[in-house]
Structure formats: C-alpha cells, structure tokens
Design a protein around this motif. Structure first.
Motif, PDB file in Angstrom:
ATOM      1  N   ALA A 202       0.830  -1.209   0.000  1.00 13.25           N
ATOM      2  CA  ALA A 202       0.000   0.000   0.000  1.00 13.25           C
ATOM      3  C   ALA A 202       0.866   1.262   0.000  1.00 13.25           C
ATOM      4  CB  ALA A 202      -0.932  -0.004   1.213  1.00 13.25           C
ATOM      5  N   ALA A 203       1.916   1.267   0.841  1.00 13.42           N
ATOM      6  CA  ALA A 203       2.805   2.430   0.914  1.00 13.42           C
ATOM      7  C   ALA A 203       3.503   2.661  -0.423  1.00 13.42           C
ATOM      8  CB  ALA A 203       3.836   2.233   2.020  1.00 13.42           C
ATOM      9  N   SER A 204       3.929   1.600  -1.072  1.00 12.64           N
ATOM     10  CA  SER A 204       4.622   1.729  -2.360  1.00 12.64           C
ATOM     11  C   SER A 204       3.694   2.283  -3.434  1.00 12.64           C
ATOM     12  CB  SER A 204       5.166   0.366  -2.797  1.00 12.64           C
ATOM     13  OG  SER A 204       6.090  -0.143  -1.853  1.00 12.64           O
ATOM     14  N   VAL A 205       2.456   1.788  -3.473  1.00 15.28           N
ATOM     15  CA  VAL A 205       1.498   2.255  -4.482  1.00 15.28           C
ATOM     16  C   VAL A 205       1.156   3.719  -4.259  1.00 15.28           C
ATOM     17  CG1 VAL A 205      -0.863   1.992  -5.336  1.00 15.28           C
ATOM     18  CG2 VAL A 205       0.530  -0.041  -4.885  1.00 15.28           C
ATOM     19  N   ILE A 206       0.919   4.090  -2.994  1.00 15.63           N
ATOM     20  CA  ILE A 206       0.572   5.480  -2.678  1.00 15.63           C
ATOM     21  C   ILE A 206       1.710   6.418  -3.084  1.00 15.63           C
ATOM     22  CG2 ILE A 206       0.162   7.105  -0.781  1.00 15.63           C
ATOM     23  CD1 ILE A 206      -1.333   4.805   0.640  1.00 15.63           C
ATOM     24  N   CYS A 207       2.931   6.070  -2.692  1.00 22.93           N
ATOM     25  CA  CYS A 207       4.079   6.935  -3.010  1.00 22.93           C
ATOM     26  C   CYS A 207       4.371   6.962  -4.504  1.00 22.93           C
ATOM     27  CB  CYS A 207       5.312   6.467  -2.237  1.00 22.93           C
ATOM     28  SG  CYS A 207       5.192   6.748  -0.444  1.00 22.93           S
ATOM     29  N   LEU A 208       4.110   5.857  -5.193  1.00 20.16           N
ATOM     30  CA  LEU A 208       4.291   5.833  -6.644  1.00 20.16           C
ATOM     31  C   LEU A 208       3.340   6.822  -7.317  1.00 20.16           C
ATOM     32  CD1 LEU A 208       5.585   4.553  -9.165  1.00 20.16           C
ATOM     33  CD2 LEU A 208       3.798   2.797  -9.080  1.00 20.16           C
ATOM     34  N   GLU A 209       2.104   6.856  -6.831  1.00 24.71           N
ATOM     35  CA  GLU A 209       1.116   7.773  -7.402  1.00 24.71           C
ATOM     36  C   GLU A 209       1.436   9.226  -7.060  1.00 24.71           C
ATOM     37  OE1 GLU A 209      -1.415   7.193  -9.468  1.00 24.71           O
ATOM     38  OE2 GLU A 209      -0.768   5.096  -9.582  1.00 24.71           O
ATOM     39  N   VAL A 210       1.922   9.453  -5.846  1.00 29.15           N
ATOM     40  CA  VAL A 210       2.159  10.826  -5.383  1.00 29.15           C
ATOM     41  C   VAL A 210       3.461  11.393  -5.937  1.00 29.15           C
ATOM     42  CG1 VAL A 210       2.568  12.270  -3.350  1.00 29.15           C
ATOM     43  CG2 VAL A 210       0.777  10.518  -3.300  1.00 29.15           C
ATOM     44  N   PHE A 211       4.544  10.615  -5.875  1.00 32.74           N
ATOM     45  CA  PHE A 211       5.871  11.134  -6.204  1.00 32.74           C
ATOM     46  C   PHE A 211       6.371  10.738  -7.592  1.00 32.74           C
ATOM     47  CE2 PHE A 211       5.681  10.788  -1.564  1.00 32.74           C
ATOM     48  CZ  PHE A 211       6.039  12.073  -1.187  1.00 32.74           C
ATOM     49  N   GLY A 212       5.722   9.765  -8.237  1.00 32.00           N
ATOM     50  CA  GLY A 212       6.166   9.332  -9.550  1.00 32.00           C
ATOM     51  C   GLY A 212       7.203   8.225  -9.466  1.00 32.00           C
ATOM     52  N   SER A 213       7.425   7.548 -10.583  1.00 32.86           N
ATOM     53  CA  SER A 213       8.302   6.374 -10.594  1.00 32.86           C
ATOM     54  C   SER A 213       9.772   6.690 -10.341  1.00 32.86           C
ATOM     55  CB  SER A 213       8.171   5.652 -11.947  1.00 32.86           C
ATOM     56  OG  SER A 213       8.530   6.517 -13.016  1.00 32.86           O
ATOM     57  N   ASP A 214      10.195   7.938 -10.563  1.00 35.37           N
ATOM     58  CA  ASP A 214      11.598   8.292 -10.388  1.00 35.37           C
ATOM     59  C   ASP A 214      11.945   8.702  -8.962  1.00 35.37           C
ATOM     60  OD1 ASP A 214      12.139   7.824 -13.077  1.00 35.37           O
ATOM     61  OD2 ASP A 214      11.683   9.899 -13.648  1.00 35.37           O
ATOM     62  N   ASN A 215      10.941   9.011  -8.134  1.00 38.09           N
ATOM     63  CA  ASN A 215      11.218   9.588  -6.812  1.00 38.09           C
ATOM     64  C   ASN A 215      10.476   8.918  -5.663  1.00 38.09           C
ATOM     65  OD1 ASN A 215      12.793  11.874  -7.943  1.00 38.09           O
ATOM     66  ND2 ASN A 215      10.810  12.504  -8.761  1.00 38.09           N
ATOM     67  N   PHE A 216       9.851   7.774  -5.902  1.00 38.39           N
ATOM     68  CA  PHE A 216       8.985   7.212  -4.866  1.00 38.39           C
ATOM     69  C   PHE A 216       9.694   6.312  -3.866  1.00 38.39           C
ATOM     70  CE2 PHE A 216       9.278   3.429  -7.371  1.00 38.39           C
ATOM     71  CZ  PHE A 216       8.866   2.377  -6.561  1.00 38.39           C
ATOM     72  N   ILE A 217      10.931   5.888  -4.145  1.00 35.85           N
ATOM     73  CA  ILE A 217      11.559   4.850  -3.326  1.00 35.85           C
ATOM     74  C   ILE A 217      11.793   5.300  -1.889  1.00 35.85           C
ATOM     75  CG2 ILE A 217      13.629   3.428  -3.035  1.00 35.85           C
ATOM     76  CD1 ILE A 217      13.876   3.293  -6.045  1.00 35.85           C
ATOM     77  N   ILE A 218      12.445   6.448  -1.691  1.00 38.58           N
ATOM     78  CA  ILE A 218      12.750   6.902  -0.334  1.00 38.58           C
ATOM     79  C   ILE A 218      11.476   7.220   0.451  1.00 38.58           C
ATOM     80  CG2 ILE A 218      13.835   8.753   1.014  1.00 38.58           C
ATOM     81  CD1 ILE A 218      16.111   8.762  -0.984  1.00 38.58           C
ATOM     82  N   PRO A 219      10.488   7.984  -0.115  1.00 36.28           N
ATOM     83  CA  PRO A 219       9.237   8.193   0.630  1.00 36.28           C
ATOM     84  C   PRO A 219       8.529   6.877   0.964  1.00 36.28           C
ATOM     85  CG  PRO A 219       9.384   9.734  -1.188  1.00 36.28           C
ATOM     86  CD  PRO A 219      10.510   8.764  -1.362  1.00 36.28           C
TER      87      PRO A 219
END
Length: 244
Positions: A198-215
C-alpha cells in the motif's frame, strides 16, 4: 582445539549451503543476464567481475550499466544509488539483533546484505553447535559467489552468442516477486506485507516512478514500527492480565 575449530567451521558451511541453494539458482540466472548485458554494452570480463565484487548490488548493477555506458555525472549517479539502495538502511536496522556480538566479519556482513541474503538470514537461526558468526558469513559469502559466477558466465556467453537482450533486466523484478510470494506464504501475519504494498502504491502515485523509493521506504518503516509497537502493547496487556 584446532580440530574442534575446524569441525565447527565445516559445520557452519554445511548448515549454510543448503539454505543458499534457492538464491544460487536465482543469482546464477540474474548474474548471467547481467554479464550478458555488460558484454553487449561493451564491458568485458574484468568490468563485470569488479562490479560484482566491489559493488554487488543487484538492481544497482543493472542501472550501473547505463551509468557506465552514458558516462553520467557522478553526483547524479550518487543520488540514484542512494534512492535505489535506500531500503538497505531499513534492512540494517532490522538486523541489529541478528548481528549483535559479531565483530570480525560484521563489516563484510553489512556490505553483503542483499535482499535475498536478508531473506535467508532473517528466516533462519543457526542451531546449537553451529557458530552463528561463521554461519552468517557463509550465507553472505556463498550468495556473492553465486552472483559473481553468474556475472562471469554471462560475459562469456555474451561473447559467444548473439541475441536480442530486450527485457532481460526484468529477471531481477521476477526474483523479487518470487521472494515476496514465498514470504507471504510462510507468514501468518500479512499486515506488514499489505502495508508495504500500500505504501509503495501510494508513493508511486504521489511522487512518480523516479522519486517514490525513499518516501515509500520511510512510510513502510513508520507502518512497520506502528505495527510492532501495537503488537508489543497487546502482548504486555495480555501478560498483565495473566499475571493479575
């Protein structure tokens, strides 16, 4: 005394090797794919071997092919490396208990802590009579040896065989999926896994594929910490009621 130490060393290796066999199968395939991609992009035996010895970071090595081929700026390479491998910060925190008391080989255990090694070490506890430090060393060393062997084999095959390598780097993603499924089936409590997805999907949507890993990793750590403290609190309350 020397014979006893030798027996304990052999015992640790005999215990560790069967537990690394699934990683061996995956790493030989993934390492071979990596070696082929290195060769196709103009990097030979020594480049592939050096990367697998001194970098040894699976997904980062795949991305590193692009870094080397494109001669990217070191600052960009550093930031990308930080984002790709940020998850190891959280791995390290969870391994404090496992690696407590280990001194001589701890730097190498930290260096060699890949996703697959983390999975094996977390899921296994050396039995009485098996040296814990040596057991963890052998798991880590054997896993790296498999990756190195696959990388070298890939370079050799890349020199002999010409074929389309499109999509070959997806092999690493496939291995992550297999590990996730195995962990899901082996655990009764699926809340951490669900929280991670869930956290990965949310951050992927919010920050985009290039910046979601750390959030995503930060959110996963917060969720895992919350679940841990909730479970600890419940256990304490159960103990209080039982003692009362």
């Amino acid at each position: 005394m020397e014979a006893e130490r030798e027996t304990r060393r052999e015992s640790a290796l005999r215990w560790a090797f069967p537990r690394t066999v699934p990683v061996m199968v995956g790493y030989l395939v993934l390492g071979t794919a990596y070696g082929i991609l290195m060769k196709v992009n103009g990097f030979g035996f020594w480049w592939a071997a050096a990367m697998s010895i001194f970098v040894y970071a699976g997904s980062l090595q795949y991305v590193g092919i692009t870094f080397l081929a494109s001669a990217v700026h070191p600052a960009y390479a550093f930031l990308m490396t930080l984002m790709i491998n940020a998850r190891h910060l959280f791995y390290g925190i969870s391994m404090l208990g496992k690696y407590s008391g280990i001194k001589a080989v701890k730097p190498y255990l930290i260096f060699g802590l890949t996703d697959e090694t983390f999975s094996v070490v977390c899921g296994e506890e050396p039995p009485e009579g098996v040296d814990r430090e040596k057991a963890y060393f052998w798991i880590t060393f054997l896993d790296q040896l498999y990756w190195l062997a696959g990388s070298v084999l890939g370079v050799m095959l890349g020199s002999l065989i010409a074929f389309d390598t499109t999509g070959m780097d997806f092999a690493l993603t496939a291995l992550f999926v297999v590990i996730f499924v195995e962990q899901w089936e082996s655990q009764r409590d699926h809340r951490p896994a669900i929280a991670g997805v869930a956290a990965s999907v949310i951050c992927l949507e919010v920050f985009g594929s290039d910046n979601f890993i750390i959030p995503a990793m930060t959110l996963i750590l917060a969720a895992a910490g919350g679940l841990y403290f909730m479970e600890t609190s419940r256990e304490e309350k159960r103990n209080e009621r039982r003692d009362g």
